[in-house]
Design a protein around this motif. Structure first.
Motif, PDB file in Angstrom:
ATOM      1  N   THR A   1      41.938  32.443  40.344  1.00  0.00           N
ATOM      2  CA  THR A   1      42.636  33.555  40.857  1.00  0.00           C
ATOM      3  C   THR A   1      44.253  33.393  40.182  1.00  0.00           C
ATOM      4  N   THR A   2      45.099  34.359  40.581  1.00  0.00           N
ATOM      5  CA  THR A   2      46.522  34.126  39.834  1.00  0.00           C
ATOM      6  C   THR A   2      47.579  33.469  41.029  1.00  0.00           C
ATOM      7  N   GLY A   3      46.886  33.095  42.003  1.00  0.00           N
ATOM      8  CA  GLY A   3      47.434  32.268  43.285  1.00  0.00           C
ATOM      9  C   GLY A   3      46.515  31.986  44.389  1.00  0.00           C
ATOM     10  N   LEU A   4      46.977  31.281  45.507  1.00  0.00           N
ATOM     11  CA  LEU A   4      46.533  31.013  46.546  1.00  0.00           C
ATOM     12  C   LEU A   4      46.173  31.888  47.495  1.00  0.00           C
ATOM     13  N   ARG A   5      47.056  32.722  47.755  1.00  0.00           N
ATOM     14  CA  ARG A   5      47.055  33.716  48.928  1.00  0.00           C
ATOM     15  C   ARG A   5      46.631  35.026  48.286  1.00  0.00           C
ATOM     16  N   VAL A   6      45.523  35.521  49.082  1.00  0.00           N
ATOM     17  CA  VAL A   6      45.181  37.034  48.494  1.00  0.00           C
ATOM     18  C   VAL A   6      45.980  37.845  49.242  1.00  0.00           C
TER      19      VAL A   6
ATOM     20  N   ASP B   1      49.267  37.816  49.405  1.00  0.00           N
ATOM     21  CA  ASP B   1      50.193  37.912  48.264  1.00  0.00           C
ATOM     22  C   ASP B   1      49.897  38.910  47.257  1.00  0.00           C
ATOM     23  N   GLY B   2      49.192  39.443  47.281  1.00  0.00           N
ATOM     24  CA  GLY B   2      48.602  40.379  45.971  1.00  0.00           C
ATOM     25  C   GLY B   2      48.202  39.822  44.840  1.00  0.00           C
ATOM     26  N   ASN B   3      47.546  38.654  44.993  1.00  0.00           N
ATOM     27  CA  ASN B   3      47.067  37.851  43.925  1.00  0.00           C
ATOM     28  C   ASN B   3      45.681  38.049  43.511  1.00  0.00           C
ATOM     29  N   ARG B   4      45.082  38.287  42.432  1.00  0.00           N
ATOM     30  CA  ARG B   4      43.937  38.913  42.030  1.00  0.00           C
ATOM     31  C   ARG B   4      43.096  37.604  41.367  1.00  0.00           C
ATOM     32  N   ILE B   5      41.640  38.109  41.033  1.00  0.00           N
ATOM     33  CA  ILE B   5      40.774  37.245  40.284  1.00  0.00           C
ATOM     34  C   ILE B   5      41.159  37.328  38.882  1.00  0.00           C
ATOM     35  N   LEU B   6      40.872  36.321  38.216  1.00  0.00           N
ATOM     36  CA  LEU B   6      41.022  36.341  36.675  1.00  0.00           C
ATOM     37  C   LEU B   6      40.039  35.617  35.996  1.00  0.00           C
ATOM     38  N   GLU B   7      38.970  35.087  36.829  1.00  0.00           N
ATOM     39  CA  GLU B   7      37.939  34.418  36.050  1.00  0.00           C
ATOM     40  C   GLU B   7      36.679  34.656  37.049  1.00  0.00           C
ATOM     41  N   ILE B   8      35.486  34.633  36.713  1.00  0.00           N
ATOM     42  CA  ILE B   8      34.260  34.694  37.554  1.00  0.00           C
ATOM     43  C   ILE B   8      33.165  33.946  36.890  1.00  0.00           C
ATOM     44  N   ALA B   9      32.579  33.031  37.331  1.00  0.00           N
ATOM     45  CA  ALA B   9      31.351  32.378  36.888  1.00  0.00           C
ATOM     46  C   ALA B   9      30.306  32.355  37.962  1.00  0.00           C
ATOM     47  N   ALA B  10      29.045  32.604  37.570  1.00  0.00           N
ATOM     48  CA  ALA B  10      27.875  32.529  38.420  1.00  0.00           C
ATOM     49  C   ALA B  10      26.960  31.805  37.519  1.00  0.00           C
ATOM     50  N   VAL B  11      26.338  30.767  38.129  1.00  0.00           N
ATOM     51  CA  VAL B  11      25.231  30.217  37.455  1.00  0.00           C
ATOM     52  C   VAL B  11      23.812  30.361  38.269  1.00  0.00           C
ATOM     53  N   GLU B  12      22.772  30.554  37.661  1.00  0.00           N
ATOM     54  CA  GLU B  12      21.480  30.807  38.257  1.00  0.00           C
ATOM     55  C   GLU B  12      20.650  29.485  38.524  1.00  0.00           C
TER      56      GLU B  12
ATOM     57  N   TYR C   1      36.151  36.535  31.629  1.00  0.00           N
ATOM     58  CA  TYR C   1      37.488  36.417  32.184  1.00  0.00           C
ATOM     59  C   TYR C   1      38.015  37.856  32.279  1.00  0.00           C
ATOM     60  N   ILE C   2      39.209  38.036  33.240  1.00  0.00           N
ATOM     61  CA  ILE C   2      39.261  39.410  33.895  1.00  0.00           C
ATOM     62  C   ILE C   2      40.705  39.374  33.427  1.00  0.00           C
ATOM     63  N   ASN C   3      41.514  40.690  33.181  1.00  0.00           N
ATOM     64  CA  ASN C   3      42.729  40.985  33.375  1.00  0.00           C
ATOM     65  C   ASN C   3      43.062  41.304  34.888  1.00  0.00           C
ATOM     66  N   PRO C   4      44.080  40.639  35.271  1.00  0.00           N
ATOM     67  CA  PRO C   4      44.163  40.667  36.746  1.00  0.00           C
ATOM     68  C   PRO C   4      45.581  41.597  36.958  1.00  0.00           C
ATOM     69  N   GLY C   5      46.155  42.030  35.902  1.00  0.00           N
ATOM     70  CA  GLY C   5      47.214  42.939  35.836  1.00  0.00           C
ATOM     71  C   GLY C   5      48.605  42.497  36.342  1.00  0.00           C
ATOM     72  N   ARG C   6      48.593  41.042  36.160  1.00  0.00           N
ATOM     73  CA  ARG C   6      49.874  40.689  36.795  1.00  0.00           C
ATOM     74  C   ARG C   6      49.912  38.919  36.214  1.00  0.00           C
ATOM     75  N   ASP C   7      50.960  38.357  36.336  1.00  0.00           N
ATOM     76  CA  ASP C   7      51.161  36.945  35.901  1.00  0.00           C
ATOM     77  C   ASP C   7      50.425  36.123  37.025  1.00  0.00           C
ATOM     78  N   SER C   8      50.173  34.924  36.566  1.00  0.00           N
ATOM     79  CA  SER C   8      49.780  34.064  37.828  1.00  0.00           C
ATOM     80  C   SER C   8      50.914  33.161  38.196  1.00  0.00           C
TER      81      SER C   8
ATOM     82  N   HIS D   1      44.642  26.416  36.235  1.00  0.00           N
ATOM     83  CA  HIS D   1      43.527  26.828  35.476  1.00  0.00           C
ATOM     84  C   HIS D   1      44.050  27.016  33.822  1.00  0.00           C
ATOM     85  N   GLY D   2      45.256  27.217  33.682  1.00  0.00           N
ATOM     86  CA  GLY D   2      45.687  27.248  32.292  1.00  0.00           C
ATOM     87  C   GLY D   2      45.426  28.775  31.460  1.00  0.00           C
ATOM     88  N   LEU D   3      45.116  29.776  32.410  1.00  0.00           N
ATOM     89  CA  LEU D   3      44.822  30.879  31.657  1.00  0.00           C
ATOM     90  C   LEU D   3      46.156  31.817  32.031  1.00  0.00           C
TER      91      LEU D   3
END
Length: 238
Positions: A10-15, A17-28, A44-51, A59-61
């Motif tokens: 995510t772009t930050g620790l606290r949801v 504060d308006g932070n967003r998801i920028l990467e999702i992984a799901a392993v079966e 990878y996801i464009n969160p529409g804001r800076d981290s 995360h270095g993204l």
């Protein structure tokens, strides 16, 4: 059983504060075995804001890297189809589920729990088994002797792969051996028929390599249950 090991960045620790998801992984994982990589979900996801600076250092993204990636709304259907009906395994589940609920809520798709069977939090499991110890992913990898040398930065996909091994370590004692199971119990006729048609048993002895692998498995099992491995106790005659 179909299980999904899931992680987000995510772009930050606290949801809050308006932070967003920028990467999702799901392993079966099916019946405690990881599926082939083509059965994993990762984007990878464009969160529409800076981290935030602290999150970026983890995360270095960068914003530039994510600028041409899809939005959460654009990948939501594929993601929900992949996790649908599965048991979900997450380390510190309230964090990831909180962000997923926020993202789903923003596009009118309800809550994450509406789509999955249930969620298992491996952090809660680890705290139960190792009270008072550090139980972050790095510490648990060290405890279970899991190689994390490729984890230079936090990434959702590699964290999922590591967490799958941690989960197997945390639940190793739950495997059912079915030692006392007798399918013919209470049915004398079926038992007599089975015995009359039974061919002599062929004895196949373990190779030296197989015995070494078995010994390594028992050593790891004994370590994970803090010296209370039943097989070890039987060997000692306890």
């Amino acid at each position: 059983m179909r299980q999904i090991i899931l992680d987000t960045e995510t772009t930050g620790l606290r949801v809050e504060d308006g932070n967003r998801i920028l990467e999702i992984a799901a392993v079966e994982m099916i019946d405690r075995r990881l599926s082939s990589p083509d059965r994993h979900f990762h984007c990878y996801i464009n969160p529409g804001r800076d981290s935030e600076e602290g999150a970026l250092n983890v995360h270095g993204l960068t914003t530039e890297f994510l600028s041409d990636k899809p939005t959460f709304a654009q990948i939501a259907d594929e993601f929900l189809d992949f996790v649908g009906g599965a048991e979900i395994i997450i380390h510190n589940a309230p964090f990831d589920v909180g962000y997923l609920n926020m993202e789903l809520g923003q596009i009118g798709r309800g809550k994450f729990s509406d789509y999955v069977d249930n969620v298992i939090d491996t952090l809660v499991m680890a705290k139960d088994q190792r009270p008072g110890k550090r139980n972050n992913l790095d510490a648990l990898c060290d405890f279970f002797d899991i190689d994390r040398s490729n984890r230079t930065l936090h990434g959702a996909l590699i964290d999922c792969e590591l967490l799958s091994e941690v989960y197997l370590g945390l639940t190793r004692g739950q495997d059912s051996l079915l030692i006392d199971f007798d399918p013919y119990a209470g049915n004398d006729a079926a038992l007599a028929f089975a015995k009359s048609n039974r061919k002599p048993l062929r004895i196949v002895r373990a190779t030296a390599e197989e015995r070494a692998e078995h010994e390594a498995y028992l050593a790891a099992l004994d370590k994970s249950v803090k010296g209370e491995c039943l097989w070890r106790q039987m060997e000692k005659g306890e």
